[in-house]
Enzyme design. Structure first.
Site, short mmCIF file in Angstrom:
data_model
loop_
_atom_site.label_atom_id
_atom_site.label_comp_id
_atom_site.label_asym_id
_atom_site.label_seq_id
_atom_site.Cartn_x
_atom_site.Cartn_y
_atom_site.Cartn_z
CE LYS A 53 -4.31 -1.49 0.09
NZ LYS A 53 -5.44 -0.87 -0.74
CB SER A 308 -0.96 -8.30 -1.33
OG SER A 308 -1.93 -8.94 -0.45
#
Length: 407
Positions: A53, A308
């Site tokens: 992110k 992720s």
């Protein structure tokens, strides 16, 4: 597509140089055996803030004007986007306020505050947080940093695709988690452009959503973004009720398939990453690996699976690992009736020892309405060598007259 271009992603790469860590690509022998060809893990769980992110958040905030940054930024997130925005804002000298749901994992809350952001808890869901963040932005002039539905955010996440193409030039499939769609949108834009420039075959892009929070399959079937009910899932990081307008268009155009994965597959994927790859991954971050466990037919090798994120509460990890062990047949909870007489419990435990079972916990109950006067019941937490061993244990105990119930 014109919505986000490969040139914008390459510009984001330059912007991120020295800011993010080019994360490693690690070969997975066990997944290669399952899929029938080379599989690599792209370790964004080792990225700064513990997830991908930071890439999109930094690009978005860096491209604001000085005046916009002076008014501050706001964000809504269950954790990873919160940390990405908090760190990016601190690096760029910008005040950040992050709205997080009540009950957000404590390590993510602590990390967000540790990066310098103010944290507000407006309600129980991410949707509540997004409404509160939008209201704060309208009231104060702060800029809302959307977790996925903005070209700069998509371009930042797309830099992962460029890294994969450099690290694994012959990659044929990339699979990764999908929540709102920003990650796999950006990766798809990058990989389509690379394949076209190289004149090689297309690189297949597969997204994975938790079955309990899967908005993309019905949206793609309907031809427009659809809102679905989000049920509780261990993969809270991708529990998004509806795709964004931008990310829907990109996924619809460029992503080859979006598959769903069960809670069991997610927990087994997390266990596999920890046990076999020595990588700490959060449930949402393991969704791509879960997709390989459930949908290996959908990929062409070599495959790259995106990990992720790795921000997992240790208490949740303990629960999820136990869930994964149960799914793999290596952990059982069994209720066993036996005679309430001296030596009965010792005899049962001796039987288990002879069968090579590790007894993790025992709860012995002698008085209950469901039990006859001469009966007792034992709740056993057992560790076995796998599903075949577990079946052998149950069969042997039943053959010796024990009444067993799996819990």
């Amino acid at each position: 597509m014109d919505l986000v271009s490969a040139d914008e992603i390459r510009a984001a790469q330059e912007l991120l140089r020295g800011v993010i860590v080019p994360t490693p690509l690690v070969h997975s022998r066990v997944l290669s055996e399952i899929v029938g060809g080379p599989v690599y893990l792209k370790c964004e769980n080792l990225q700064r803030t513990g997830s991908f992110k930071i890439r999109g958040a930094y690009v978005r905030i860096a491209r604001l004007s000085d005046g916009e940054r002076a008014r501050g930024v706001v964000a809504a997130s269950a954790g990873n986007h919160a940390q990405g925005v908090a760190l990016a804002a601190a690096m760029l000298g910008c005040k950040a306020t992050v709205f997080m749901p009540e009950g957000a994992p404590l390590p993510k809350v602590a990390a967000t505050r540790g990066y310098g952001a103010d944290v507000v808890f407006p309600g129980p869901t991410v949707d509540d947080c997004l409404v509160a963040a939008q209201t704060r932005a309208e009231e104060t002039g702060a800029v809302l940093i959307h977790p996925f539905d903005h070209p700069d955010v998509v371009a930042g996440q797309g830099t992962i695709g460029m890294e994969i193409a450099e690290q694994c030039p012959d990659v044929r499939t990339v699979v990764g988690a999908v929540g709102g769609g920003g990650l796999m949108s950006g990766v798809a834009v990058a990989l389509r452009a690379v394949a076209r420039e190289r004149g090689g075959p297309d690189i297949k892009v597969v997204g994975a959503q938790a079955k309990r929070a899967a908005a993309f399959p019905p949206s793609l079937a309907a031809g427009r973004p659809m809102r679905v009910e989000v049920n509780p899932t261990m993969a809270d990081g991708i529990a998004v009720g509806a795709p964004g307008e931008l990310t829907y268009e990109l996924v619809n155009e460029l992503v080859d398939a979006v598959v769903t994965v069960t809670e069991e597959s997610i927990s087994q994927a997390l266990l596999l990453c920890l046990e076999r790859a020595k990588l700490v991954v959060e449930p949402a971050g393991a969704a791509g690996v879960a997709a390989l466990l459930e949908h290996s037919y959908a990929v062409r090798t070599p495959v790259v699976a995106l990990l992720s994120g790795g921000n997992i509460d240790p208490l949740l990890m303990a629960k999820v690992l136990r869930h994964g062990l149960a799914g793999a047949g290596r952990y059982m909870v069994v209720r066993c009736r036996l005679k309430d007489r001296p030596g009965a419990l010792v005899t049962l435990l001796s039987e288990l020892a002879e069968l090579g079972v590790n007894v993790l916990d025992v709860m012995h109950e002698r008085v209950a309405a469901r039990l006859h006067v001469e009966e007792a019941e034992v709740l056993l937490h057992l560790e076995t060598r796998g599903s075949d061993h577990g079946e052998e244990v149950l069969g042997r105990l039943r053959a010796k007259g024990y009444t067993l119930t799996l819990s």
